[in-house]
Design an enzyme around this catalytic site. Structure first.
Site, PDB file in Angstrom:
ATOM      1  N   ALA A 183     -88.108  27.400  51.900  1.00 44.27           N
ATOM      2  CA  ALA A 183     -86.940  28.228  51.759  1.00 44.27           C
ATOM      3  C   ALA A 183     -86.262  27.920  50.140  1.00 44.27           C
ATOM      4  O   ALA A 183     -86.553  27.171  49.661  1.00 44.27           O
ATOM      5  CB  ALA A 183     -85.911  27.172  52.690  1.00 44.27           C
ATOM      6  N   SER A 214     -89.764  23.019  45.846  1.00 45.37           N
ATOM      7  CA  SER A 214     -91.342  23.191  46.227  1.00 45.37           C
ATOM      8  C   SER A 214     -92.277  23.882  45.418  1.00 45.37           C
ATOM      9  O   SER A 214     -91.341  24.618  44.040  1.00 45.37           O
ATOM     10  CB  SER A 214     -91.504  22.863  47.779  1.00 45.37           C
ATOM     11  OG  SER A 214     -91.103  23.712  47.744  1.00 45.37           O
ATOM     12  N   ASN A 226     -79.786  30.486  51.226  1.00 42.67           N
ATOM     13  CA  ASN A 226     -78.134  30.822  51.085  1.00 42.67           C
ATOM     14  C   ASN A 226     -78.019  31.087  49.575  1.00 42.67           C
ATOM     15  O   ASN A 226     -79.419  31.221  49.053  1.00 42.67           O
ATOM     16  CB  ASN A 226     -77.282  28.883  51.100  1.00 42.67           C
ATOM     17  CG  ASN A 226     -78.969  28.452  50.358  1.00 42.67           C
ATOM     18  OD1 ASN A 226     -79.827  27.959  50.635  1.00 42.67           O
ATOM     19  ND2 ASN A 226     -78.622  28.119  48.727  1.00 42.67           N
TER      20      ASN A 226
HETATM   21  N1  HPA Z   1     -81.488  24.529  45.931  1.00 42.30           N
HETATM   22  C1  HPA Z   1     -82.789  24.099  46.239  1.00 42.30           C
HETATM   23  N2  HPA Z   1     -83.185  24.111  47.173  1.00 42.30           N
HETATM   24  C2  HPA Z   1     -83.404  25.029  48.080  1.00 42.30           C
HETATM   25  C3  HPA Z   1     -81.537  25.316  48.236  1.00 42.30           C
HETATM   26  C4  HPA Z   1     -80.773  25.611  47.203  1.00 42.30           C
HETATM   27  O1  HPA Z   1     -79.859  26.353  47.074  1.00 42.30           O
HETATM   28  N3  HPA Z   1     -81.849  26.338  49.533  1.00 42.30           N
HETATM   29  C5  HPA Z   1     -82.961  26.336  49.927  1.00 42.30           C
HETATM   30  N4  HPA Z   1     -83.861  24.905  49.417  1.00 42.30           N
END
Ligand code: HPA
Length: 287
Positions: free
Chosen positions: A113, A212, A235
């Site tokens: 993600a 990651s 996001n």
């Molecule tokens: N920043 C860092 N890691 C993440 C984010 C983010 O906005 N969204 C999901 N993992």
């Protein structure tokens, strides 16, 4: 990496999952565990039963090793990863690479993600990683040199195999599926970024940011495992979108994006199976 630990893990996995001759590996990060869709699960083993330091402890990480069958090949699927920010060093983070290679995997597909840094992206979009910037402040290849595993100074000009990426892009285009291709910036975490950091990362060429994947991709490249990596943009990164960031939001978005995540993961898996330079391991007792 502690070779004894790997040998023990191979032994446990063999005993519990059955004959561990695998073709391909899959590392399923935040929210991706449900995206394996139509694959047949042959056997499963909780991480807590493997000789590892601890289990997967981050919300959204299942913490289970699966042996699956799909697209004519056998996969070792890690449901959940460990992170550098947990403070336990590199071994738990890169262990899946060592175990996969020891079990015969020739490829690995990494998933995560990520926050969208490119303003053209939206939450729920998917990105194929073209390249990365390692901004973690550390490097998993630092340490004693094992010439049997890989070179001391590995080339990194094609970490995310260009040929395989073209095939995935073509497969997704054929299905009229929306897919970005971009640069992933890895930070150490665990804090999300400040607005100024995101501004700097954009200037440095980042399209997405996360905590990651880069260490695992670097080790895969070093070991000679063919690698693809994909991000679900959960996001918009700090100040690119509105409001504060939360891990709950990250997980909620992956839940709504499951159908497209599944479609992309399937394209990657098919591509990986086509790339095998040998007949996939025959498990004729299964379809
Ligand atoms: N920043 C860092 N890691 C993440 C984010 C983010 O906005 N969204 C999901 N993992």
């Amino acid at each position: 990496m502690n070779q004894q630990l790997i040998d023990q893990a191979v032994q446990v996995a063999n005993d519990r999952l059955g004959n561990m001759h695998v073709d391909c590996a899959l590392l399923l990060g935040s929210g991706w565990s449900d995206a394996i869709g139509n694959m047949e699960i042959l056997a499963e083993l909780p991480y807590s039963e493997l000789p590892l330091p601890g289990g997967a402890q981050v919300k959204g990480h299942v913490g289970r090793l699966l042996l699956t069958r799909g697209f004519g090949a056998t996969f070792l699927a890690f449901q959940g990863r460990r992170h550098w920010y947990e403070g336990l060093g590199w071994e738990p983070v890169v262990f899946p690479l060592y175990l996969s290679a020891a079990c015969g995997a020739k490829t690995i597909t990494l998933t995560n993600a990520a926050g969208g840094v490119n303003p053209a992206y939206s939450p729920g979009d998917l990105m194929l990683i073209r390249d990365h910037v390692n901004w973690m402040g550390s490097n998993p290849l630092v340490g004693a040199y094992d010439p049997d595993k890989g070179p001391r100074f590995p080339d990194q000009s094609d970490v995310y195999n260009a040929n395989l990426r073209s095939r995935v892009k073509a497969a997704m285009a054929e299905q009229s599926a929306r897919l970005h291709e971009g640069v992933y910036m890895a930070t150490s975490g665990p804090a999300y970024e400040t607005p100024s950091e995101i501004k700097a990362f954009r200037a440095m060429g980042a399209d997405a940011v996360g905590m990651s994947t880069v260490p695992e991709a670097m080790v895969a490249n070093w070991m000679g495992l063919r690698c693809l990596a994909i991000s679900c943009i959960t996001n918009m990164a700090s100040s690119v979108g509105d409001g504060p960031l939360s891990h709950d939001e990250v997980l909620a978005v992956t839940q709504t994006a499951i159908p497209t995540m599944q479609q992309l993961l399937e394209s990657c898996c098919r591509t990986m199976v086509q790339s095998l330079d040998h007949t996939p391991h025959d498990r004729s007792s299964t379809p």
